[in-house]
Write an enzyme that holds these catalytic residues in place. Structure first.
Site, PDB file in Angstrom:
ATOM      1  N   HIS A 199       0.823  -1.206   0.000  1.00  0.00           N
ATOM      2  CA  HIS A 199       0.000   0.000   0.000  1.00  0.00           C
ATOM      3  C   HIS A 199       0.854   1.252   0.000  1.00  0.00           C
ATOM      4  O   HIS A 199       0.530   2.238  -0.649  1.00  0.00           O
ATOM      5  CB  HIS A 199      -0.895   0.022   1.234  1.00  0.00           C
ATOM      6  CG  HIS A 199      -1.839  -1.124   1.272  1.00  0.00           C
ATOM      7  ND1 HIS A 199      -2.316  -1.703   0.130  1.00  0.00           N
ATOM      8  CD2 HIS A 199      -2.377  -1.810   2.287  1.00  0.00           C
ATOM      9  CE1 HIS A 199      -3.116  -2.692   0.452  1.00  0.00           C
ATOM     10  NE2 HIS A 199      -3.167  -2.787   1.760  1.00  0.00           N
ATOM     11  N   ARG A 306      -3.674  -3.573 -18.977  1.00  0.00           N
ATOM     12  CA  ARG A 306      -3.775  -4.817 -18.192  1.00  0.00           C
ATOM     13  C   ARG A 306      -5.120  -4.775 -17.474  1.00  0.00           C
ATOM     14  O   ARG A 306      -5.346  -3.880 -16.661  1.00  0.00           O
ATOM     15  CB  ARG A 306      -2.653  -4.885 -17.168  1.00  0.00           C
ATOM     16  CG  ARG A 306      -1.253  -5.034 -17.758  1.00  0.00           C
ATOM     17  CD  ARG A 306      -0.230  -5.119 -16.641  1.00  0.00           C
ATOM     18  NE  ARG A 306       1.053  -5.607 -17.073  1.00  0.00           N
ATOM     19  CZ  ARG A 306       2.127  -4.846 -17.248  1.00  0.00           C
ATOM     20  NH1 ARG A 306       2.069  -3.557 -17.022  1.00  0.00           N
ATOM     21  NH2 ARG A 306       3.277  -5.371 -17.631  1.00  0.00           N
ATOM     22  N   ARG A 344      -5.826  -5.924 -23.243  1.00  0.00           N
ATOM     23  CA  ARG A 344      -5.454  -7.334 -23.088  1.00  0.00           C
ATOM     24  C   ARG A 344      -6.494  -8.022 -22.220  1.00  0.00           C
ATOM     25  O   ARG A 344      -6.871  -7.501 -21.166  1.00  0.00           O
ATOM     26  CB  ARG A 344      -4.076  -7.436 -22.444  1.00  0.00           C
ATOM     27  CG  ARG A 344      -3.592  -8.868 -22.363  1.00  0.00           C
ATOM     28  CD  ARG A 344      -2.206  -8.965 -21.781  1.00  0.00           C
ATOM     29  NE  ARG A 344      -2.227  -8.698 -20.347  1.00  0.00           N
ATOM     30  CZ  ARG A 344      -1.137  -8.644 -19.591  1.00  0.00           C
ATOM     31  NH1 ARG A 344       0.046  -8.800 -20.144  1.00  0.00           N
ATOM     32  NH2 ARG A 344      -1.219  -8.407 -18.308  1.00  0.00           N
ATOM     33  N   GLU A 443       4.961 -14.570 -25.445  1.00  0.00           N
ATOM     34  CA  GLU A 443       5.673 -14.540 -24.165  1.00  0.00           C
ATOM     35  C   GLU A 443       6.012 -15.948 -23.658  1.00  0.00           C
ATOM     36  O   GLU A 443       6.453 -16.111 -22.530  1.00  0.00           O
ATOM     37  CB  GLU A 443       4.876 -13.747 -23.122  1.00  0.00           C
ATOM     38  CG  GLU A 443       3.428 -14.134 -22.981  1.00  0.00           C
ATOM     39  CD  GLU A 443       2.648 -13.198 -22.044  1.00  0.00           C
ATOM     40  OE1 GLU A 443       3.252 -12.393 -21.318  1.00  0.00           O
ATOM     41  OE2 GLU A 443       1.410 -13.302 -22.049  1.00  0.00           O
ATOM     42  N   ASN A 466       8.736  -9.707 -20.216  1.00  0.00           N
ATOM     43  CA  ASN A 466       8.776 -10.036 -18.776  1.00  0.00           C
ATOM     44  C   ASN A 466       8.576 -11.529 -18.585  1.00  0.00           C
ATOM     45  O   ASN A 466       9.305 -12.182 -17.844  1.00  0.00           O
ATOM     46  CB  ASN A 466       7.672  -9.292 -18.006  1.00  0.00           C
ATOM     47  CG  ASN A 466       7.767  -7.799 -18.179  1.00  0.00           C
ATOM     48  OD1 ASN A 466       8.789  -7.295 -18.607  1.00  0.00           O
ATOM     49  ND2 ASN A 466       6.706  -7.076 -17.843  1.00  0.00           N
ATOM     50  N   ASP A 467       7.586 -12.059 -19.283  1.00  0.00           N
ATOM     51  CA  ASP A 467       7.345 -13.497 -19.163  1.00  0.00           C
ATOM     52  C   ASP A 467       8.252 -14.307 -20.070  1.00  0.00           C
ATOM     53  O   ASP A 467       8.671 -15.403 -19.707  1.00  0.00           O
ATOM     54  CB  ASP A 467       5.869 -13.819 -19.482  1.00  0.00           C
ATOM     55  CG  ASP A 467       5.003 -13.570 -18.267  1.00  0.00           C
ATOM     56  OD1 ASP A 467       5.373 -14.049 -17.187  1.00  0.00           O
ATOM     57  OD2 ASP A 467       3.977 -12.877 -18.396  1.00  0.00           O
ATOM     58  N   ARG A 477      10.105 -14.701 -12.207  1.00  0.00           N
ATOM     59  CA  ARG A 477      10.287 -13.252 -12.239  1.00  0.00           C
ATOM     60  C   ARG A 477      10.032 -12.587 -10.892  1.00  0.00           C
ATOM     61  O   ARG A 477      10.405 -11.441 -10.674  1.00  0.00           O
ATOM     62  CB  ARG A 477       9.438 -12.603 -13.343  1.00  0.00           C
ATOM     63  CG  ARG A 477       7.957 -12.774 -13.167  1.00  0.00           C
ATOM     64  CD  ARG A 477       7.207 -12.388 -14.440  1.00  0.00           C
ATOM     65  NE  ARG A 477       6.616 -11.065 -14.364  1.00  0.00           N
ATOM     66  CZ  ARG A 477       5.695 -10.610 -15.197  1.00  0.00           C
ATOM     67  NH1 ARG A 477       5.280 -11.350 -16.215  1.00  0.00           N
ATOM     68  NH2 ARG A 477       5.184  -9.415 -15.064  1.00  0.00           N
ATOM     69  N   CYS A 514       6.106  -5.033 -25.335  1.00  0.00           N
ATOM     70  CA  CYS A 514       5.501  -4.307 -24.209  1.00  0.00           C
ATOM     71  C   CYS A 514       6.024  -4.753 -22.841  1.00  0.00           C
ATOM     72  O   CYS A 514       5.458  -4.399 -21.820  1.00  0.00           O
ATOM     73  CB  CYS A 514       3.981  -4.415 -24.259  1.00  0.00           C
ATOM     74  SG  CYS A 514       3.395  -6.097 -24.060  1.00  0.00           S
TER      75      CYS A 514
HETATM   76  C1  PEP Z   1       5.127  -9.297 -20.207  1.00  0.00           C
HETATM   77  O1  PEP Z   1       5.024 -10.457 -19.816  1.00  0.00           O
HETATM   78  O2  PEP Z   1       6.178  -8.837 -20.717  1.00  0.00           O
HETATM   79  C2  PEP Z   1       4.002  -8.358 -20.078  1.00  0.00           C
HETATM   80  C3  PEP Z   1       4.048  -7.159 -20.614  1.00  0.00           C
HETATM   81  O3  PEP Z   1       2.911  -8.737 -19.377  1.00  0.00           O
HETATM   82  P1  PEP Z   1       2.813  -8.874 -17.769  1.00  0.00           P
HETATM   83  O4  PEP Z   1       3.996  -8.143 -17.185  1.00  0.00           O
HETATM   84  O5  PEP Z   1       1.509  -8.273 -17.410  1.00  0.00           O
HETATM   85  O6  PEP Z   1       2.865 -10.345 -17.563  1.00  0.00           O
HETATM   86 MG    MG Z   2       3.137 -11.375 -19.432  1.00  0.00          MG
END
Ligand code: PEP
Ligand code: MG
Length: 598
Positions: A199, A306, A344, A443, A466-467, A477, A514
């Site tokens: 928070h 998101r 998404r 991803e 990211n994934d 992650r 992204c």
């Molecule tokens: C990603 O996986 O790179 C992505 C943009 O989606 P999220 O971070 O919401 O999994």
């Molecule tokens: Mg992702």
């Protein structure tokens, strides 16, 4: 500018959750546990008096929290749901009824019985392998602490009388604390506990106050009035800095200010290389409220909305309705128009989890019933969201994006469901954009390998690094123990991105990226050279990324890429990039602290 050495003991490292640098005096807020907790057994005759005492404390706590909710500063009103959650926790039978039951059956005094209830809840939460849920234990503890204070008659320290500019240092801070404060006087927040989704982090970002959390025992190291430096970029805290350090941080502050004003003045310009190649630079968004700041930072649309957060926000109140979703998406599309918004579909599961959906208890949630897998298993929820998005598409430019696709059969199934939903809307004569563009996130490594096949079935790709990094390198992650192995410059990752872009180009579809890489200035030259059409990132990164793109040429970027793709380790890639970028951006320390764009 090198950082002068200071005694290691004066320097603490936490998690930077809200940017900015401040130097100021500490105001220590005592929000730690009630120190002496009386625990004793009561007699049969005392039971009803004890139950009454507990119920009175509950009711006083409720009144105090409702009054704090009313006083919430306008900027964080949207986070009032956190207070609602805490109010709900208080009324949860696991707290209220179970404490009364313990008083009655075990003849414990109210404080002791309440402590027992909290311990039981903590054990329950600890069994859940889910970061979001585990963090909610702080809400339970916060509520219990308030009840305990009311039971023991200890006055909660009032934060309403802060009358000078101070750095608030506390064990933890809740939205209720923030409501009490005159936030105009708060220079920074510093706490023992918390992480990026705590928070304190959410509040600090909304109020644009620098914050560092997760320092473990900072409250034990400081006293009121002590001088402190808070660096909300690196997560560093310096206690009682000497003159050299003060000058160092003042210079850093100044450079940051100059950089911010300079770069934001030009952030609306297009991201066009010196030899005329333009990339679309867009923002990633979690909440509708972030859309105006994103545009102010120069976003040319929303590259990733998101949609999990509306579902997470309504925890305990059931799922949001189609109407609520439609209104949220419609408003977003209207504000952003004529620029496009890529919405998404639900990516719940993994580290994002709602108690209203049956997702709990997976051994391996990142590899479990996450995102599109969940939606295909729950077509009712999926169709509701698709209907809401399609209806909103009549009010602006919306693109549909599906997360976590691993094989063609999923794409075919998604498209079949989409056709059904469209048919249904058509039948009811409800307006929507019939030619809505459909894309998938790339991803998962299998999606990279199959990109040439997938490209024949969709209108665009969005690479979620990211994934992709998590699944390709087998690095959780969210796990701090392997965080050092999470490496965007790993040659395997760069090859995967290149493979996807090539497949998209051959098929003639657009390809975006992204993940966090999009907003990392050290990655820009590679991503431009690889030939991405669009980069979507957190809004704060947009100005610098656009500026870097404007300073380089596609020809140079391609030459750099050719060299980089010959390199065999992430280390070599990083070394090359840092050297290459040095004339373009100032890198203040090895963490990559970017100040001036020349
Ligand atoms: C990603 O996986 O790179 C992505 C943009 O989606 P999220 O971070 O919401 O999994
Ligand atoms: Mg992702």
């Amino acid at each position: 500018m090198t950082n002068p050495r200071s005694e290691e003991g004066n320097r603490l490292k936490g998690i930077a959750v809200s940017p900015g640098i401040v130097i100021g005096k500490v105001r220590l807020v005592d929000r730690s546990r009630v120190k002496i907790l009386y625990q004793y057994l009561i007699s049969d005759e005392q039971v009803s008096r004890e139950v009454k005492r507990f119920k009175k404390a509950l009711s006083s706590t409720r009144k105090q929290m409702l009054s704090l909710k009313k006083k919430m500063p306008a900027q964080i009103k949207d986070h009032a749901f956190i207070l609602d959650t805490q109010l709900m926790i208080m009324d949860d039978p696991k707290i209220s009824e179970s404490t009364v039951e313990t008083i009655r059956s075990e003849k414990m005094n109210a404080e002791w019985a309440l402590k027992k209830s909290v311990q039981e809840i903590r054990q329950l939460f600890e069994q859940m392998d889910n970061g979001y849920i585990q963090e909610r234990i702080h809400d339970v503890e916060y509520v219990a602490e308030r009840i305990l204070r009311n039971l023991s008659g200890i006055e909660q320290e009032s934060l309403s009388e802060i009358n000078e500019r101070v750095i608030i240092v506390a064990h933890d801070l809740s939205p209720a604390d923030t409501s009490e404060m005159n936030t105009g006087r708060v220079m920074a927040f510093v706490t023992d506990v918390g992480g990026p989704t705590s928070h304190t982090a959410i509040m600090a970002q909304a109020l644009e106050i620098p914050a560092v959390v997760g320092l473990e025992s900072v409250t034990k190291r400081v006293r009121d009035g002590m001088l402190m430096v808070v660096d909300g970029h690196t997560g560093e805290i310096v206690l009682e800095p000497d003159d050299d350090l003060i000058i160092f941080y003042q210079e850093k502050q100044l450079a940051l200010e100059e950089y911010r004003t300079g770069i934001e003045r030009i952030s609306h310009l297009p991201a066009e290389t010196v030899d005329g190649h333009t990339l679309a630079v867009k923002a990633n968004l979690e909440l509708l409220e972030e859309v105006v700041p994103a545009r102010d930072h120069g976003a040319e649309g929303i590259g990733l909305y998101r949609t999990e957060f509306l579902f997470l926000r309504s925890q305990g109140k059931g799922l949001p309705t189609e109407r609520e979703l439609y209104e949220d998406y419609k408003e977003l599309a209207e504000i952003v128009a004529p620029d496009p918004v890529t919405i998404r579909t639900l990516d719940l599961g993994g580290d994002k989890f709602s108690s209203d959906l049956s997702l709990a208890g997976e051994m391996n949630p990142a590899l479990g019933l996450r995102a599109i897998r969940f939606c295909l298993k729950e077509p009712k929820i999926f169709k509701m969201q698709l209907r809401a998005i399609l209806r909103a598409s009549a009010h602006g430019s919306i693109r549909l994006l599906f997360p976590m696709v691993s094989g063609l059969s999923e794409i075919l199934e998604i498209k079949k469901i989409l056709r059904e939903v469209k048919r249904d809307l058509n039948k009811k004569e409800i307006r929507f954009a019939r030619n809505i563009k459909v894309g998938i996130m790339i991803e998962i490594p299998s999606a990279v390998t199959m990109a040439d096949v997938f490209a024949k079935h969709v209108d665009f790709f969005s690479i979620g690094t990211n994934d992709l990094i998590q699944y390709a390198l087998a690095i959780d992650r969210g796990n701090e123990h392997v965080a050092h192995l999470y490496e965007p410059f790993h040659p395997a990752i760069l090859r995967m991105i290149q493979q996807v872009v090539t497949a998209a180009k051959i098929a003639g579809i657009k390809v975006a990226l992204c993940g966090e890489m999009a907003g990392d200035p050290l990655c820009t030259i590679i991503l431009v050279g690889i030939g991405l059409d669009e980069l979507s990132m957190n809004a704060q990164s947009i100005p610098i990324i656009k500026q870097i793109i404007r300073t380089i040429s596609m020809k140079e970027a391609q030459a750099d890429l050719e060299h980089i793709m010959q390199l065999e380790t992430a280390r070599e890639v990083r070394k090359y990039i840092v050297k290459r970028m040095r004339p373009l951006i100032s890198i203040l320390d090895q963490k990559g602290y970017y100040i001036r764009v020349s």
